[in-house]
Design a protein around this motif. Structure first.
Motif: not given
Length: 342
Positions: A167-183
């Motif tokens: 499995a890939i861990k469930i969670g957002n620690c040590n992950n990097l996301f793009k703000m433009d995708i979020i918005r």
């Protein structure tokens, strides 16, 4: 809102963690990569956390503070996202801390490979900072298009296959996301008071909007396993939330048209969550624990999920646990809980 190129917004929900906030923020201030902002979201803390947050904001220009009523970590993260100015965002829990190269490692990988998401591993430690478990991905994994994300990465986020831990861990620690995708996609966290894991739902929703994702072998995030935290505290709603989450994940599987192998991954994670439901009954007296476990093992949804699962492919302990569930061995499960064997 002006987005600052290459800045990383670090959003930290804070609730009654006065013992740990300074260490958390100090670990960020020691980063090899310096272009970041720290957004502390005080979620209605009743200890000295608000004062500590205010002091840190006065001491360091990169620290911002939001004070709000208590609504849970998911809603607190949303408030942080509403003022974030970075091109990228990551999330840290206020009782955790990070290694000095975490931000640099995430940013280097996401930019060099033009990815929409970078996922790293974690190290779980106890309150004495002794290592309990390391979640490390051995090699770089690249999911280079939408099809690979949906068919190869998302199934692993649902859970492991019956035969192995992949499995890939469930969670957002040590992950990097793009703000433009979020918005652009109006992505927001749900409240953990309504779902078992707001992190899981967030991550899947984000991946459904991404075109490329990578998994790296970084283990620069240190998760402090605190038995008094919200994650480990007795929650009488946990079983109900576990069933709700399973049904939500079933909906995603149908929406994405994923195969039966993904359903087995979902079921395996579901059984892990059920084990946690039963394990927490150690906090109750025997009669109450027995009553709660009886309701669980008689639940029609639970029995249906177990009915066609390939139990014999599991390890010995997992196999025994599921057979006890399938046969509704309430007293044995209750005794094993009290003996802390489960």
């Amino acid at each position: 809102m002006i987005i600052i190129e290459k800045m990383i917004s670090i959003i930290i929900p804070v609730y009654n963690t006065e013992k740990y906030i300074n260490e958390c923020v100090t670990s960020i201030l020691k980063q090899s990569y310096k272009d970041y902002e720290i957004i502390l979201v005080d979620d209605g803390s009743t200890d000295n956390s608000p004062d500590i947050c205010n002091h840190l904001a006065k001491q360091y220009d990169c620290v911002k503070v939001i004070h709000k009523k208590n609504e849970g970590a998911g809603i607190a993260r949303n408030r942080g996202l509403s003022i974030a100015k970075g091109k990228y965002v990551t999330f840290i829990d206020s009782d955790d801390y990070i290694g000095s190269e975490m931000l640099e490692s995430l940013l280097k990988n996401i930019e060099e490979r033009n990815s929409d998401l970078c996922i790293g591993g974690t190290v779980s430690i106890n309150l004495n900072k002794q290592i309990i478990h390391t979640e490390k991905y051995s090699t770089l994994q690249i999911y280079k298009n939408k099809d690979e994300i949906v068919n190869n990465l998302i199934p692993r986020i649902f859970g492991s296959s019956p035969k192995k831990h992949d499995a890939i861990k469930i969670g957002n620690c040590n992950n990097l996301f793009k703000m433009d995708i979020i918005r652009r996609n109006d992505l927001a966290f749900e409240s953990e008071r309504k779902v078992l894991s707001e992190d899981l739902i967030w991550l899947i929703n984000y991946l459904m909007c991404a075109k490329k994702a990578i998994v790296i072998n970084s283990t620069e995030y240190y998760v402090r396993v605190n038995q008094t935290s919200m994650t480990h505290r007795y929650n009488p709603e946990r079983f109900k939330l576990t069933i709700i989450q399973y049904e939500r994940m079933e909906d995603y599987i149908k929406l994405l048209e994923l195969d039966d192998k993904t359903i087995y991954r979902l079921k395996k994670q579901f059984f892990i969550n059920i084990r946690e439901c039963i394990k927490q009954e150690n906090n109750c007296n025997f009669l109450n624990a027995y009553s709660h476990i009886k309701k669980m093992v008689n639940n029609e949804k639970l029995l249906f999920i177990i009915s066609d699962y390939p139990i014999n492919q599991l390890g010995y302990k997992q196999k025994i646990f599921l057979k006890l569930l399938r046969k509704k061995r309430k007293i044995i499960l209750c005794l094993l809980t009290k003996l802390k064997i489960i």
